[in-house]
Design an enzyme around this catalytic site. Structure first.
Site, PDB file in Angstrom:
ATOM      1  N   THR A 144      20.679  72.822   7.482  1.00  0.00           N
ATOM      2  CA  THR A 144      19.234  72.851   7.723  1.00  0.00           C
ATOM      3  C   THR A 144      18.781  71.617   8.502  1.00  0.00           C
ATOM      4  OG1 THR A 144      17.107  72.638   6.599  1.00  0.00           O
ATOM      5  CG2 THR A 144      19.004  72.030   5.317  1.00  0.00           C
ATOM      6  N   SER A 179      13.868  67.161  -0.343  1.00  0.00           N
ATOM      7  CA  SER A 179      13.905  67.940  -1.594  1.00  0.00           C
ATOM      8  C   SER A 179      15.353  67.904  -2.053  1.00  0.00           C
ATOM      9  CB  SER A 179      13.481  69.388  -1.348  1.00  0.00           C
ATOM     10  OG  SER A 179      14.523  70.113  -0.711  1.00  0.00           O
ATOM     11  N   TYR A 181      17.099  70.507  -2.729  1.00  0.00           N
ATOM     12  CA  TYR A 181      17.777  71.546  -1.947  1.00  0.00           C
ATOM     13  C   TYR A 181      18.317  70.956  -0.629  1.00  0.00           C
ATOM     14  CZ  TYR A 181      17.969  74.718   1.947  1.00  0.00           C
ATOM     15  OH  TYR A 181      18.367  75.320   3.116  1.00  0.00           O
ATOM     16  N   LYS A 185      22.360  70.235   0.897  1.00  0.00           N
ATOM     17  CA  LYS A 185      22.888  70.615   2.221  1.00  0.00           C
ATOM     18  C   LYS A 185      23.558  69.409   2.899  1.00  0.00           C
ATOM     19  CE  LYS A 185      21.505  74.953   2.829  1.00  0.00           C
ATOM     20  NZ  LYS A 185      22.316  76.057   3.313  1.00  0.00           N
TER      21      LYS A 185
HETATM   22  N1  USQ Z   1       3.912  74.401   4.452  1.00  0.00           N
HETATM   23  C1  USQ Z   1       2.530  74.492   4.520  1.00  0.00           C
HETATM   24  N2  USQ Z   1       1.930  75.541   3.872  1.00  0.00           N
HETATM   25  C2  USQ Z   1       2.635  76.495   3.198  1.00  0.00           C
HETATM   26  C3  USQ Z   1       4.040  76.401   3.157  1.00  0.00           C
HETATM   27  C4  USQ Z   1       4.644  75.348   3.791  1.00  0.00           C
HETATM   28  O1  USQ Z   1       1.853  73.650   5.108  1.00  0.00           O
HETATM   29  O2  USQ Z   1       2.005  77.404   2.641  1.00  0.00           O
HETATM   30  C5  USQ Z   1       4.606  73.305   5.164  1.00  0.00           C
HETATM   31  C6  USQ Z   1       5.571  72.509   4.305  1.00  0.00           C
HETATM   32  O3  USQ Z   1       4.915  71.501   3.600  1.00  0.00           O
HETATM   33  C7  USQ Z   1       6.577  72.005   5.346  1.00  0.00           C
HETATM   34  C8  USQ Z   1       6.593  73.105   6.398  1.00  0.00           C
HETATM   35  O4  USQ Z   1       5.426  73.879   6.183  1.00  0.00           O
HETATM   36  O5  USQ Z   1       6.099  70.835   5.931  1.00  0.00           O
HETATM   37  C9  USQ Z   1       7.812  74.008   6.319  1.00  0.00           C
HETATM   38  O6  USQ Z   1       7.889  74.537   5.015  1.00  0.00           O
HETATM   39  P1  USQ Z   1       8.741  75.859   4.668  1.00  0.00           P
HETATM   40  O7  USQ Z   1       8.423  76.233   3.266  1.00  0.00           O
HETATM   41  O8  USQ Z   1       8.554  76.888   5.724  1.00  0.00           O
HETATM   42  O9  USQ Z   1      10.233  75.316   4.839  1.00  0.00           O
HETATM   43  P2  USQ Z   1      11.191  74.465   3.887  1.00  0.00           P
HETATM   44  O10 USQ Z   1      10.694  74.365   2.492  1.00  0.00           O
HETATM   45  O11 USQ Z   1      11.479  73.188   4.587  1.00  0.00           O
HETATM   46  O12 USQ Z   1      12.483  75.349   3.808  1.00  0.00           O
HETATM   47  C10 USQ Z   1      12.754  76.465   4.686  1.00  0.00           C
HETATM   48  C11 USQ Z   1      13.819  77.331   4.017  1.00  0.00           C
HETATM   49  C12 USQ Z   1      15.102  76.557   3.884  1.00  0.00           C
HETATM   50  C13 USQ Z   1      15.510  76.011   5.256  1.00  0.00           C
HETATM   51  C14 USQ Z   1      14.384  75.170   5.840  1.00  0.00           C
HETATM   52  C15 USQ Z   1      14.638  74.644   7.208  1.00  0.00           C
HETATM   53  O13 USQ Z   1      13.370  77.798   2.754  1.00  0.00           O
HETATM   54  O14 USQ Z   1      16.122  77.391   3.325  1.00  0.00           O
HETATM   55  O15 USQ Z   1      16.667  75.233   5.143  1.00  0.00           O
HETATM   56  O16 USQ Z   1      13.206  75.996   5.921  1.00  0.00           O
HETATM   57  S1  USQ Z   1      13.931  73.036   7.466  1.00  0.00           S
HETATM   58  O17 USQ Z   1      12.523  73.072   7.068  1.00  0.00           O
HETATM   59  O18 USQ Z   1      14.113  72.678   8.836  1.00  0.00           O
HETATM   60  O19 USQ Z   1      14.636  72.132   6.578  1.00  0.00           O
END
Ligand code: USQ
Length: 382
Positions: A144, A179, A181, A185
């Protein structure tokens, strides 16, 4: 190719399995339905009903005349995994068999412990089964972009050259997850890199950003073939959540300042990237690391795009900033490199207004199934 897909029931695993089987590859998937169990326990029901793998593979076979073999067991069980790999001798192993939710990993001790144990044990078991039975197999592991965090310097593709006191060397790019999670990774990456260096295992580690999307080339034929599409705070990723919120009339839940920037990609491009990686395996003893996303946006930019597209089709989309349940930088420098997959031939499906409208219209079909009670964040990092 003989392809083993671990985590074949998942949002990414199932469409990947259909894609490779439809192309004529011999595909075997494994899953223990752990995501189904966790989502049931936490009231995180997906938007559409997903038949189980036995039912889905039957529907797929009827429509595409291709088989997908299913094994239902936990990849933490080394004996079972080793036996399957010994008999099947896959040329390619695609490793999605991890607990993928950052919020779930931050719920409490039990959830954190499960995430840590599951993600590391499965990765470790795969490595040893490969060393034992088919050392030339190519392991593609989903990493990720969150492994790198949001450093105040440019993010390179996996590696960094360091010059220190007149000497230089190449290292894994510094990592710091926000996190548990994401931290598992990082630990996976270290484990794989250790075995690549010492045992000459062949690994591609894909640093993927948040994925969005619903339909792929196979699932458009029958809604029962759709991937699990979550929109709750635990399993839903931000774009998919915003699509459902826009359709249900819930204000888009921007966390905090909304200037958090990430690299995003369409589900179709995840599959395209996996295919490109499968065709370009590293030499034994080399680890290929590719940054897997196609464009970067802040949360505010995504919210504006969804609002604009939604309003075009008659939805009255509102945006509301709410307290951020996570501990993350809400305004930061972000400049990750992502040239590797493009060099291999990736032709991105960008997040155009047309793409957003198509997804919104699809979600509209299921409007009655939306449960507004699972939209607000329930897991707090603090
Ligand atoms: N966010 C909002 N509002 C929401 C949900 C999320 O503002 O309702 C924000 C979060 O705070 C974060 C961003 O959007 O800053 C991305 O959040 P996300 O929930 O889309 O992504 P994340 O929790 O980081 O995890 C997801 C997948 C995970 C993958 C990752 C890629 O669940 O399996 O590894 O995306 S990355 O984000 O590049 O690490």
């Amino acid at each position: 190719m003989k392809i083993l897909i671990l985590g074949g029931d998942g949002y990414l695993g199932w469409p990947t399995a259909m894609h490779f089987a439809n192309k004529g590859h011999k595909v075997n998937i494994v899953d223990n339905y752990s995501r189904r169990k966790i989502s049931k326990k936490n009231d995180s029901k997906p938007l559409f009903n997903n038949p189980n793998l036995i039912q889905r593979t039957k529907i797929f076979k009827k429509l595409f005349k291709k088989s997908i073999k299913v094994d239902l067991f936990d990849c933490q069980n080394f004996t079972k995994l080793n036996k399957l790999i010994k008999n099947f001798k896959p040329e390619l192993i695609i490793h999605y068999a991890e607990q993928p939710s950052a919020p779930y990993s931050m719920m409490g001790f039990d959830e954190a412990k499960f995430t840590l144990n599951n993600n590391l044990n499965v990765t470790f078991n795969i490595i040893w089964s490969v060393i034992n039975n088919c050392p030339n197999s190519h392991i593609i592991k989903l990493g990720t972009m969150g492994e790198y965090g949001t450093p105040n310097i440019d993010i390179e593709e996996g590696w960094i050259n360091l010059f220190h006191k007149g000497r230089k060397d190449k290292f894994l790019f510094p990592r710091q997850g926000s996190s548990l999670y994401h931290t598992t990774k990082i630990l996976d990456t270290d484990l794989l890199w250790f075995y690549v260096r010492l045992y000459k295992v062949r690994v591609t580690d894909l640093m993927q950003g948040p994925v969005y999307g619903i339909l792929t080339n196979e699932s458009f034929k029958d809604d029962r073939l759709l991937p699990n599409f979550h929109y709750d705070d635990i399993f839903g990723t931000v774009v998919n959540r915003f699509l459902v919120q826009a359709v249900s009339g819930h204000p888009l839940t921007v966390y905090g300042k909304g200037e958090q920037k990430r690299g995003y990609l369409n589900l179709k491009d995840t599959i395209n990237c996996i295919e490109l990686a499968s065709k370009n395996p590293p030499q034994p003893g080399k680890m290929s690391i590719l940054n897997q996303f196609t464009e970067t946006f802040t949360v505010n930019e995504i919210a504006s795009k969804v609002k604009k597209a939604g309003n075009k089709i008659g939805l009255n989309v509102k945006i509301k900033s709410i307290n951020n349940p996570r501990k993350e930088k809400e305004k930061h420098y972000y400049n990750p490199k992502y040239t590797g997959l493009k060099k291999l031939g990736l032709k991105p499906n960008y997040m155009s207004e047309e793409v957003i409208i198509t997804m919104l219209n699809f979600v509209k079909k299921y409007k009655k199934k939306i449960n507004s009670n699972i939209i607000k964040p329930r897991v707090n990092w603090k």
